[in-house]
Design an enzyme around this catalytic site. Structure first.
Site, short mmCIF file in Angstrom:
data_model
loop_
_atom_site.label_atom_id
_atom_site.label_comp_id
_atom_site.label_asym_id
_atom_site.label_seq_id
_atom_site.Cartn_x
_atom_site.Cartn_y
_atom_site.Cartn_z
CE LYS A 45 6.07 -6.95 -2.81
NZ LYS A 45 5.16 -6.65 -3.95
CB SER A 46 4.56 -3.58 0.45
OG SER A 46 4.30 -2.38 -0.26
CG ASN A 69 1.54 -6.82 -10.26
OD1 ASN A 69 1.43 -7.36 -9.16
ND2 ASN A 69 1.28 -5.54 -10.45
CB CYS A 127 -1.61 -4.72 -1.75
SG CYS A 127 -1.15 -6.21 -2.68
CE LYS A 161 2.46 3.01 -4.95
NZ LYS A 161 3.45 1.90 -4.98
CG ASN A 190 -0.29 0.07 -5.69
OD1 ASN A 190 0.12 -0.67 -6.56
ND2 ASN A 190 -0.11 -0.18 -4.40
CB SER A 191 -1.00 -1.74 -10.25
OG SER A 191 -1.43 -2.46 -9.11
N GLY A 268 8.17 2.10 -12.13
CA GLY A 268 8.01 0.67 -11.88
C GLY A 268 8.23 -0.17 -13.12
CB THR A 269 5.94 -1.03 -15.92
OG1 THR A 269 4.84 -1.42 -15.08
CG2 THR A 269 5.96 -1.89 -17.16
C1 LIG Z 1 1.98 -4.79 -2.13
C2 LIG Z 1 1.35 -5.52 -3.06
C3 LIG Z 1 1.22 -5.07 -4.43
C4 LIG Z 1 1.38 -5.97 -5.47
C5 LIG Z 1 1.61 -7.40 -5.26
O1 LIG Z 1 2.53 -7.78 -4.50
O2 LIG Z 1 0.83 -8.19 -5.87
N1 LIG Z 1 1.23 -5.57 -6.77
C6 LIG Z 1 0.94 -4.26 -7.07
O3 LIG Z 1 0.81 -3.89 -8.26
N2 LIG Z 1 0.79 -3.36 -6.07
C7 LIG Z 1 0.93 -3.70 -4.75
O4 LIG Z 1 0.77 -2.82 -3.88
#
Ligand SMILES: C=Cc1c(C(=O)O)[nH]c(=O)[nH]c1=O
Length: 308
Positions: A45-46, A69, A127, A161, A190-191, A268-269
């Site tokens: 996790k970041s 999310n 993020c 990322k 990323n998302s 991921g999902t």
């Molecule tokens: C690191 C925070 C991230 C988060 C988050 O912790 O809200 N959600 C994401 O979809 N991508 C992210 O990079």
């Protein structure tokens, strides 16, 4: 069929990883990733300098074709993850870090540079859910300045990322910046930032933070993920590898990411919904596709998607 791959002289026993944020918050989850069949290793996790609770719940919601999310970067704090990745593990680790401002990123990378850790690090520039903070990776000047500062002292393997981009000129601009630096890889995407979903019974949004705005993941973002993998493969120095992330639910999706040029693929999902057993399924499905097409190695087709 041999799915192992090498990035920055690190041998990954498989091309599959978790998308940072999924199944990687705790030692138990990270160990589960490493011990699971057909995984290449684990991405943490970041990590932020200090532990964070993250945003109020509900902050994750499963949609028909994906997820939304706004977790808000909940994590156990940088020392926890640095401690984990510095220990011996059966498979490689990628330490993901996400400062809340530029000085955090610099501080975290100084700490990694000074540490015993010699593995891969991934700087999360994307993020979308830190309230009040725009994504660094959508500010080209800030990204360039940050990478210049980092590479003035950082000598260990480092990737970034990235969020999805949606404009071909932005691909050109971002690739031109990234090509200036000795990056091991990019991880894209990323998302998809700041989507919105509504429950029509209650007429309310479905997540609490940010008035319901959150990053989109899962099957519905696959076309965006494929475009970003291909666009950067076409533009980046071959020395910069690509972890393809976004929308993977089947072997077909993995095959498409690889055709676009991905070196590794993260999930991921679908991992959140299916559990770590997904990696054996993706491996079997990819192997079946390759057998059907007479491919004996990923090198037979990696990056070879054809124009129409
Ligand atoms: C690191 C925070 C991230 C988060 C988050 O912790 O809200 N959600 C994401 O979809 N991508 C992210 O990079």
């Amino acid at each position: 069929i041999d799915f192992k791959t090498t990035m920055a002289s690190v041998e990954f026993p498989s091309i599959f990883l978790n998308a940072s944020g999924v199944n990687c918050m705790t030692v138990a989850e990270m160990d589960e990733m490493i011990n699971a069949a057909c995984t290449g290793g684990v991405v943490t996790k970041s990590a932020t300098p200090q532990q964070r609770e993250g945003n109020p719940q509900p902050r994750y919601y499963q949609l028909e074709h994906g997820s939304i999310n706004s977790m808000g970067l909940p994590n156990a704090g940088f020392p926890y993850y640095l401690d984990y990745v510095t220990k011996e593990h059966a498979k490689p680790t990628i330490l993901s870090v996400a400062g809340l401002q530029m000085s955090d990123n610099i501080e975290l990378l100084h700490k990694i540079q000074a540490s015993e850790y010699t593995g891969l690090t991934e700087l999360n520039l994307s993020c979308p859910n830190v309230i009040g903070k725009p994504q660094v990776a959508y500010d080209f000047e800030e990204t360039d300045a940050l990478l210049a500062e980092i590479f003035s002292f950082y000598t260990k393997p480092l990737g970034v990322k990235l969020p999805p981009y949606f404009d071909l000129v932005h691909f050109d601009q971002m690739a031109a910046i990234l090509n200036k630096y000795p990056l091991t890889h990019i991880n894209t995407v990323n998302s998809v930032g700041n989507g919105l979903w509504i429950d029509i019974d209650t007429e309310k949004v479905v997540i609490k933070p940010k008035q319901g705005f959150g990053g989109l993941g899962g099957a519905m973002i696959l076309p965006t993920a494929l475009a970003n993998v291909r666009a950067f493969r076409q533009r980046l120095n071959p020395s910069i590898k690509i972890i393809g992330t976004g929308g993977v639910t089947s072997g077909k999706d993995v095959f498409m990411h690889l055709l676009c040029g991905a070196d590794m693929v993260s999930v991921g999902t679908a991992l959140l919904h299916e559990g770590v057993g997904i990696f054996q399924r993706l491996t079997d499905e990819l192997a079946a596709i390759m057998a059907e097409k007479g491919y004996t190695s990923i090198e037979d087709f990696r990056g070879k998607v054809q124009d129409f």
